[in-house]
Enzyme design. Structure first.
Site, PDB file in Angstrom:
ATOM      1  N   LEU A  64       0.831  -1.207   0.000  1.00 40.60           N
ATOM      2  CA  LEU A  64       0.000   0.000   0.000  1.00 40.60           C
ATOM      3  C   LEU A  64       0.862   1.253   0.000  1.00 40.60           C
ATOM      4  O   LEU A  64       2.055   1.193   0.317  1.00 40.60           O
ATOM      5  CB  LEU A  64      -0.914  -0.048   1.231  1.00 40.60           C
ATOM      6  CG  LEU A  64      -1.874  -1.245   1.216  1.00 40.60           C
ATOM      7  CD1 LEU A  64      -2.317  -1.624   2.618  1.00 40.60           C
ATOM      8  CD2 LEU A  64      -3.069  -0.945   0.316  1.00 40.60           C
ATOM      9  N   LYS A 170      15.317  -0.118   5.162  1.00 40.14           N
ATOM     10  CA  LYS A 170      14.852   0.538   3.931  1.00 40.14           C
ATOM     11  C   LYS A 170      15.046   2.056   4.021  1.00 40.14           C
ATOM     12  O   LYS A 170      15.579   2.687   3.096  1.00 40.14           O
ATOM     13  CB  LYS A 170      13.375   0.190   3.718  1.00 40.14           C
ATOM     14  CG  LYS A 170      12.649   0.971   2.653  1.00 40.14           C
ATOM     15  CD  LYS A 170      12.903   0.447   1.266  1.00 40.14           C
ATOM     16  CE  LYS A 170      12.245   1.349   0.222  1.00 40.14           C
ATOM     17  NZ  LYS A 170      12.601   0.981  -1.127  1.00 40.14           N
TER      18      LYS A 170
HETATM   19  P1  NAD Z   1       0.716   2.727  -5.943  1.00 38.01           P
HETATM   20  O1  NAD Z   1       0.112   3.997  -5.482  1.00 38.01           O
HETATM   21  O2  NAD Z   1       0.983   2.508  -7.392  1.00 38.01           O
HETATM   22  O3  NAD Z   1      -0.211   1.487  -5.471  1.00 38.01           O
HETATM   23  C1  NAD Z   1      -0.881   1.423  -4.253  1.00 38.01           C
HETATM   24  C2  NAD Z   1      -2.177   0.638  -4.456  1.00 38.01           C
HETATM   25  O4  NAD Z   1      -2.836   0.542  -3.201  1.00 38.01           O
HETATM   26  C3  NAD Z   1      -3.143   1.319  -5.424  1.00 38.01           C
HETATM   27  O5  NAD Z   1      -3.564   0.385  -6.402  1.00 38.01           O
HETATM   28  C4  NAD Z   1      -4.293   1.759  -4.524  1.00 38.01           C
HETATM   29  O6  NAD Z   1      -5.555   1.748  -5.168  1.00 38.01           O
HETATM   30  C5  NAD Z   1      -4.217   0.718  -3.426  1.00 38.01           C
HETATM   31  N1  NAD Z   1      -4.868   1.144  -2.183  1.00 38.01           N
HETATM   32  C6  NAD Z   1      -4.758   2.317  -1.524  1.00 38.01           C
HETATM   33  N2  NAD Z   1      -5.513   2.304  -0.416  1.00 38.01           N
HETATM   34  C7  NAD Z   1      -6.115   1.101  -0.381  1.00 38.01           C
HETATM   35  C8  NAD Z   1      -7.023   0.480   0.515  1.00 38.01           C
HETATM   36  N3  NAD Z   1      -7.479   1.124   1.612  1.00 38.01           N
HETATM   37  N4  NAD Z   1      -7.435  -0.773   0.244  1.00 38.01           N
HETATM   38  C9  NAD Z   1      -6.998  -1.421  -0.847  1.00 38.01           C
HETATM   39  N5  NAD Z   1      -6.134  -0.897  -1.740  1.00 38.01           N
HETATM   40  C10 NAD Z   1      -5.703   0.348  -1.500  1.00 38.01           C
HETATM   41  O7  NAD Z   1       2.056   2.529  -5.082  1.00 38.01           O
HETATM   42  P2  NAD Z   1       3.328   1.633  -5.472  1.00 38.01           P
HETATM   43  O8  NAD Z   1       4.262   2.399  -6.355  1.00 38.01           O
HETATM   44  O9  NAD Z   1       2.856   0.271  -5.869  1.00 38.01           O
HETATM   45  O10 NAD Z   1       4.065   1.549  -4.041  1.00 38.01           O
HETATM   46  C11 NAD Z   1       3.556   0.742  -2.988  1.00 38.01           C
HETATM   47  C12 NAD Z   1       4.532   0.817  -1.829  1.00 38.01           C
HETATM   48  O11 NAD Z   1       5.824   0.339  -2.249  1.00 38.01           O
HETATM   49  C13 NAD Z   1       4.770   2.238  -1.298  1.00 38.01           C
HETATM   50  O12 NAD Z   1       4.869   2.196   0.099  1.00 38.01           O
HETATM   51  C14 NAD Z   1       6.093   2.651  -1.936  1.00 38.01           C
HETATM   52  O13 NAD Z   1       6.805   3.599  -1.160  1.00 38.01           O
HETATM   53  C15 NAD Z   1       6.824   1.321  -1.983  1.00 38.01           C
HETATM   54  N6  NAD Z   1       7.841   1.220  -3.028  1.00 38.01           N
HETATM   55  C16 NAD Z   1       7.587   1.697  -4.276  1.00 38.01           C
HETATM   56  C17 NAD Z   1       8.574   1.589  -5.247  1.00 38.01           C
HETATM   57  C18 NAD Z   1       8.325   2.114  -6.646  1.00 38.01           C
HETATM   58  O14 NAD Z   1       9.292   2.220  -7.407  1.00 38.01           O
HETATM   59  N7  NAD Z   1       7.097   2.405  -7.034  1.00 38.01           N
HETATM   60  C19 NAD Z   1       9.805   0.989  -4.956  1.00 38.01           C
HETATM   61  C20 NAD Z   1      10.025   0.467  -3.673  1.00 38.01           C
HETATM   62  C21 NAD Z   1       9.026   0.589  -2.711  1.00 38.01           C
END
Ligand code: NAD
EC number: 1.1.1.31
Length: 294
Positions: A64, A170
């Protein structure tokens, strides 16, 4: 294995797809219809709430955006903890603050559910390729139980210590990465202005004591490394706004611990400035633009 997966965004979507490819059965939930449609097409079963996901799962994984979403998904009336059977392990791979990870962990354990924080590095490319690194906060026994599940999404699994230590690893790594990128940007731009060929400077740095990932793999100066975001207008890569989020977690955690982070606080302000200028979706190496790079 019957796995529950909640949060099918840029990272969670491909991670869930890889679990399906590895032969697991998946029940999923997200707030986004589009994300659910994609998961259904890939073979997942849709559920109507985090609680419904948890009721049928042998392990639950969440991916999330931030701590508020994680709290809601685990603790709300229709949340994971309301539905999960005792003994079922829970894994949160979101990047959040260590204190929230510990709080969720304690709450879950009080209900009889082991909990691991397991944030990742490797970005969207690593999520798609199934080559993520998981930094895991869990006891030895739980880590061993979870390894085969994580292996469906990643290549490296590192046990960092007890609950919360995955998040600590992290945010400390990303604090250092943010600072090292600014250092390389500052040095590369100064070199150019003082009159050395940037390619020459980069090759000297990369065989000298200034060498680091930000200089030899993701150099922020354009056209030093053909595959770096700097050589394609800073598109793709790791967005500056995501780095800003991680710096916020590090600076906040430092404040709570009364531990100074002089460079981290300055780095946070610099990325904030980048974001304010409308550059937050660029790769974080675009920080060099603050030094006058085009
Ligand atoms: P994102 O915003 O693309 O995806 C998050 C998902 O969670 C969305 O599909 C959203 O609809 C869903 N969501 C939000 N609230 C919700 C709820 N209450 N119930 C169900 N679903 C819900 O984010 P992301 O890029 O996939 O990143 C996710 C995590 O990973 C973050 O914490 C981010 O910091 C971490 N991260 C991201 C990357 C990257 O490159 N994108 C790399 C390493 C770590």
């Amino acid at each position: 294995m019957q796995i529950g997966f909640i949060g099918l965004g840029h990272m969670g979507g491909p991670m869930a797809a890889n679990l399906l490819k590895a032969g697991h059965a998946l029940t999923v939930f997200d707030l986004s219809e589009a994300a659910l449609d994609e998961a259904k097409t890939a073979g997942a079963t849709l559920a109507s709430s985090p609680r419904a996901v948890a009721e049928t799962s042998e392990v639950v994984i969440t991916m999330l955006p931030a701590a508020a979403h994680v709290k809601a998904v685990y603790l709300n009336d229709d949340g994971v903890l309301a539905g999960v059977r005792p003994g079922v392990p829970l894994i949160d791979s979101s990047t959040i603050d260590p204190a929230t990870a510990r709080m969720i962990g304690e709450t879950a354990r009080a209900r009889g559910n082991p909990f691991a924080d397991a944030p990742v590095s490797g970005g969207v490319v690593g999520a798609q390729a199934g080559t993520l690194t998981f930094m895991v906060g869990a006891d030895e026994a739980l880590f061993e139980t979870l390894k085969p599940v994580l292996a469906g999404m990643g290549k490296n699994m590192v046990r960092c210590g007890e609950t919360g230590t995955g998040q600590i690893a992290k945010i400390c790594n990303n604090l250092l990465l943010a600072i090292s990128m600014i250092g390389v940007a500052e040095a590369m731009k100064l070199g150019e202005v003082l009159g050395i060929d940037p390619n020459k400077l980069a090759s000297i740095v990369n065989t000298s004591t200034g060498r680091c990932w930000s200089s030899d793999t993701c150099n922020p100066y354009p056209n030093i490394l053909p595959n770096a975001p700097a050589s394609r207008g800073y598109a793709g890569g790791f967005g500056a706004d995501l780095m800003l989020k991680d710096l916020g977690l590090a600076v906040d955690a430092a404040r709570q611990a009364k531990q100074p982070v002089f460079m981290g606080a300055l780095a946070q302000q610099l990325y904030q400035s980048m974001s304010q200028q409308g550059l937050g979706s660029l790769d974080f190496s675009g920080i060099i633009k603050l030094y006058g790079a085009k």
